[in-house]
Design a protein around this motif. Sequence first.
Motif, PDB file in Angstrom:
ATOM      1  N   UNK A 191     -48.915  26.730  65.452  1.00 46.53           N
ATOM      2  CA  UNK A 191     -48.755  28.032  66.092  1.00 46.53           C
ATOM      3  C   UNK A 191     -49.729  28.131  67.267  1.00 46.53           C
ATOM      4  N   UNK A 192     -49.590  29.177  68.054  1.00 50.02           N
ATOM      5  CA  UNK A 192     -50.454  29.335  69.225  1.00 50.02           C
ATOM      6  C   UNK A 192     -51.914  29.528  68.845  1.00 50.02           C
ATOM      7  N   UNK A 193     -52.183  29.979  67.609  1.00 56.14           N
ATOM      8  CA  UNK A 193     -53.562  30.200  67.167  1.00 56.14           C
ATOM      9  C   UNK A 193     -54.214  28.931  66.638  1.00 56.14           C
ATOM     10  N   UNK A 194     -53.443  27.871  66.475  1.00 58.09           N
ATOM     11  CA  UNK A 194     -53.978  26.633  65.924  1.00 58.09           C
ATOM     12  C   UNK A 194     -53.748  26.484  64.441  1.00 58.09           C
ATOM     13  N   UNK A 195     -53.098  27.473  63.811  1.00 60.12           N
ATOM     14  CA  UNK A 195     -52.703  27.321  62.409  1.00 60.12           C
ATOM     15  C   UNK A 195     -51.485  26.402  62.332  1.00 60.12           C
ATOM     16  N   UNK A 196     -51.182  25.985  61.111  1.00 59.62           N
ATOM     17  CA  UNK A 196     -49.988  25.188  60.863  1.00 59.62           C
ATOM     18  C   UNK A 196     -49.117  25.916  59.848  1.00 59.62           C
ATOM     19  N   UNK A 197     -47.847  26.100  60.174  1.00 58.09           N
ATOM     20  CA  UNK A 197     -46.873  26.593  59.207  1.00 58.09           C
ATOM     21  C   UNK A 197     -46.335  25.371  58.484  1.00 58.09           C
ATOM     22  N   UNK A 198     -46.508  25.325  57.164  1.00 51.97           N
ATOM     23  CA  UNK A 198     -46.253  24.095  56.406  1.00 51.97           C
ATOM     24  C   UNK A 198     -45.251  24.352  55.286  1.00 51.97           C
ATOM     25  N   UNK A 199     -44.310  23.423  55.127  1.00 53.08           N
ATOM     26  CA  UNK A 199     -43.473  23.340  53.936  1.00 53.08           C
ATOM     27  C   UNK A 199     -43.774  21.999  53.282  1.00 53.08           C
ATOM     28  N   UNK A 200     -44.151  22.038  52.015  1.00 50.74           N
ATOM     29  CA  UNK A 200     -44.514  20.837  51.261  1.00 50.74           C
ATOM     30  C   UNK A 200     -43.527  20.675  50.112  1.00 50.74           C
ATOM     31  N   UNK A 201     -42.791  19.562  50.100  1.00 51.59           N
ATOM     32  CA  UNK A 201     -41.808  19.300  49.050  1.00 51.59           C
ATOM     33  C   UNK A 201     -42.230  18.051  48.278  1.00 51.59           C
ATOM     34  N   UNK A 202     -42.206  18.188  46.955  1.00 59.27           N
ATOM     35  CA  UNK A 202     -42.622  17.085  46.088  1.00 59.27           C
ATOM     36  C   UNK A 202     -41.492  16.779  45.110  1.00 59.27           C
ATOM     37  N   UNK A 203     -41.189  15.490  44.990  1.00 62.19           N
ATOM     38  CA  UNK A 203     -40.263  15.039  43.945  1.00 62.19           C
ATOM     39  C   UNK A 203     -41.053  14.123  43.015  1.00 62.19           C
ATOM     40  N   UNK A 204     -41.146  14.546  41.750  1.00 58.74           N
ATOM     41  CA  UNK A 204     -41.941  13.803  40.774  1.00 58.74           C
ATOM     42  C   UNK A 204     -41.080  12.728  40.092  1.00 58.74           C
ATOM     43  N   UNK A 205     -41.742  11.686  39.624  1.00 58.19           N
ATOM     44  CA  UNK A 205     -41.045  10.616  38.910  1.00 58.19           C
ATOM     45  C   UNK A 205     -40.576  11.082  37.541  1.00 58.19           C
TER      46      UNK A 205
END
Length: 279
Positions: A112-126
């Motif tokens: 973003x313009x402020x230096x933050x990060x918009x994050x989506x984190x997806x995990x697939x477990x074994x």
Amino acid sequence: MDEAVLRRWVGLVVALLCFVAAVAAVRSGSAAEGVAATESATTAGPFAASTPPPAAPDPAVESPVPTVAGSRSAPQPSSGSSAPSSSASPAGARTAGVGLTRTGTVLRASPTSSGDLEVVERVRFAAPVTSVRLELRASPAPALAGVRPQVRDLQIQAGATPVVAPAEGPAEAPVVVRLPATDELTLRYRLGSTAVRSNPAPVGRVLLAVAPIVAPSATSGPVVLDVFGSGVRNLVCPALPQREQTCGARRGAAWTAGPVPARDATFVAQVDLPDPGAP
């Protein structure tokens, strides 16, 4: 004079008079038409020969019938296009692989313009899990020494089931989150306080630390990262051996890195931040 001859002459005279009268009548009609045409051209002006505009159609009768999407009469997309989707991923986003169809984690981040990060984190477990540990990792990059990331606006979903996120996200200490048994986990959050502005440097150029917040485990697998944004310039993996640290590459609209072993999954993105208010 013989009476028969006289009658013949009278008949000829009558016929001649009728003919003369007929010719006069024809000429009179033609003259009248010519006058009428002249008067019409004089009063109508240059648009005398134009076609009058059609009357406005009655909307109850002549309105076009709307085309129903998907009907045979609807235009079909060309071979290079696809129908839009309300949940469409960004151009260049992964649709398969680590964290999606294979064991591991995929991070999708946009600055973003402020230096933050918009994050989506997806995990697939074994294998299905019933809890995860959330933690913040310090970056091993010397330029980011002392940076303390912050997680805000955390949302968590186990498979299709929303999960109550902890009121306080991971900070100095890890946070354990209980889950319904699942092998798929999605988190969305804003990652802040990771930007370091170099000086001297072009205005808006920063280094951003990025790392997953789901702690690695025996079932979590490797990590890949996609950073979206026109200002992304480079992506490195400072925890890898030196010869492997230049790990980023342009892939469509994203800079991408990985798969990286979960224990080494810390990244640094060099970004030119968008101006405040820019689209």
